[in-house]
Design a protein around this motif. Structure first.
Motif, short mmCIF file in Angstrom:
data_model
loop_
_atom_site.label_atom_id
_atom_site.label_comp_id
_atom_site.label_asym_id
_atom_site.label_seq_id
_atom_site.Cartn_x
_atom_site.Cartn_y
_atom_site.Cartn_z
N ILE A 53 45.73 32.15 29.12
CA ILE A 53 46.86 31.88 29.71
C ILE A 53 46.95 32.04 31.35
O ILE A 53 46.62 33.24 31.49
N LYS A 54 47.13 31.01 31.87
CA LYS A 54 47.13 31.14 33.62
C LYS A 54 48.71 31.30 34.06
O LYS A 54 49.74 30.97 33.91
N GLY A 55 48.51 32.55 35.00
CA GLY A 55 49.65 32.92 35.55
C GLY A 55 49.54 32.40 36.95
O GLY A 55 48.69 32.70 37.76
N ILE A 61 43.83 29.09 39.08
CA ILE A 61 43.95 30.47 39.31
C ILE A 61 43.68 31.03 40.64
O ILE A 61 42.19 30.96 40.70
N SER A 62 44.30 31.39 41.53
CA SER A 62 43.97 32.10 42.70
C SER A 62 44.21 33.36 43.06
O SER A 62 45.41 33.64 43.36
N PRO A 63 43.33 34.32 42.47
CA PRO A 63 43.86 35.84 42.33
C PRO A 63 44.02 36.31 43.83
O PRO A 63 44.96 37.13 43.92
N GLN A 64 43.52 35.80 44.72
CA GLN A 64 43.78 36.32 46.42
C GLN A 64 45.50 36.01 46.33
O GLN A 64 45.86 36.81 47.50
N TYR A 65 46.02 35.07 45.65
CA TYR A 65 47.45 34.91 45.89
C TYR A 65 48.41 35.48 45.11
O TYR A 65 49.46 35.23 44.74
N GLY A 66 47.66 36.42 44.13
CA GLY A 66 48.36 37.01 43.11
C GLY A 66 48.49 36.61 41.71
O GLY A 66 49.09 37.04 40.75
N LYS A 82 38.38 28.95 37.45
CA LYS A 82 37.52 29.61 38.35
C LYS A 82 37.26 31.04 37.90
O LYS A 82 38.12 31.56 37.26
N LEU A 83 35.89 31.61 38.07
CA LEU A 83 35.64 32.83 37.73
C LEU A 83 35.85 33.68 38.91
O LEU A 83 35.81 33.22 40.04
N ILE A 98 55.15 31.65 37.09
CA ILE A 98 55.06 30.71 35.94
C ILE A 98 53.90 30.82 35.22
O ILE A 98 52.54 30.78 35.78
N TYR A 99 53.79 30.95 33.82
CA TYR A 99 52.67 30.85 33.09
C TYR A 99 52.50 29.67 32.28
O TYR A 99 53.45 28.99 32.03
N HIS A 100 51.03 29.27 31.96
CA HIS A 100 50.93 28.07 31.36
C HIS A 100 49.94 28.23 30.06
O HIS A 100 49.08 29.06 30.40
N VAL A 101 50.24 27.86 29.14
CA VAL A 101 49.26 28.09 27.76
C VAL A 101 48.49 26.90 27.61
O VAL A 101 48.92 25.59 27.83
N PRO A 102 47.47 26.82 26.82
CA PRO A 102 46.65 25.58 26.64
C PRO A 102 47.39 24.74 25.56
O PRO A 102 48.14 25.13 25.00
#
Length: 71
Positions: A20-22, A46-51, A7-8, A32-36
């Motif tokens: 990398i998705k945090g 990824i939901s920025p509103q939840y940090g 999501k943009l 937790i972060y996820h790499v491709p």
């Protein structure tokens, strides 16, 4: 939703080098972060509103206090 399943963030441009998705666990609140290429990478939203956020390197994610996903 943008190409590639992410999501943009309104008003911001996603740097294509920062893949990398945090993610924050709903149950434990663990960061937790996820790499491709990891098992759950494509399903992770990824939901920025939840940090949650994007990182440009694993070192950046670790420095921010996130740990790498186990799978």
């Amino acid at each position: 939703m943008a190409t590639g399943g992410y999501k943009l963030i309104p008003g911001k441009t996603l740097n294509s080098a920062c893949m990398i998705k945090g993610n924050i666990s709903i149950h434990s609140k663990e960061r937790i972060y996820h790499v491709p290429g990891q098992e759950n990478y494509a399903d992770t939203q990824i939901s920025p509103q939840y940090g949650e956020r994007w990182f440009c390197s694993e070192a950046e994610a670790r420095a921010a206090g996130w740990r790498k996903a186990g799978r």
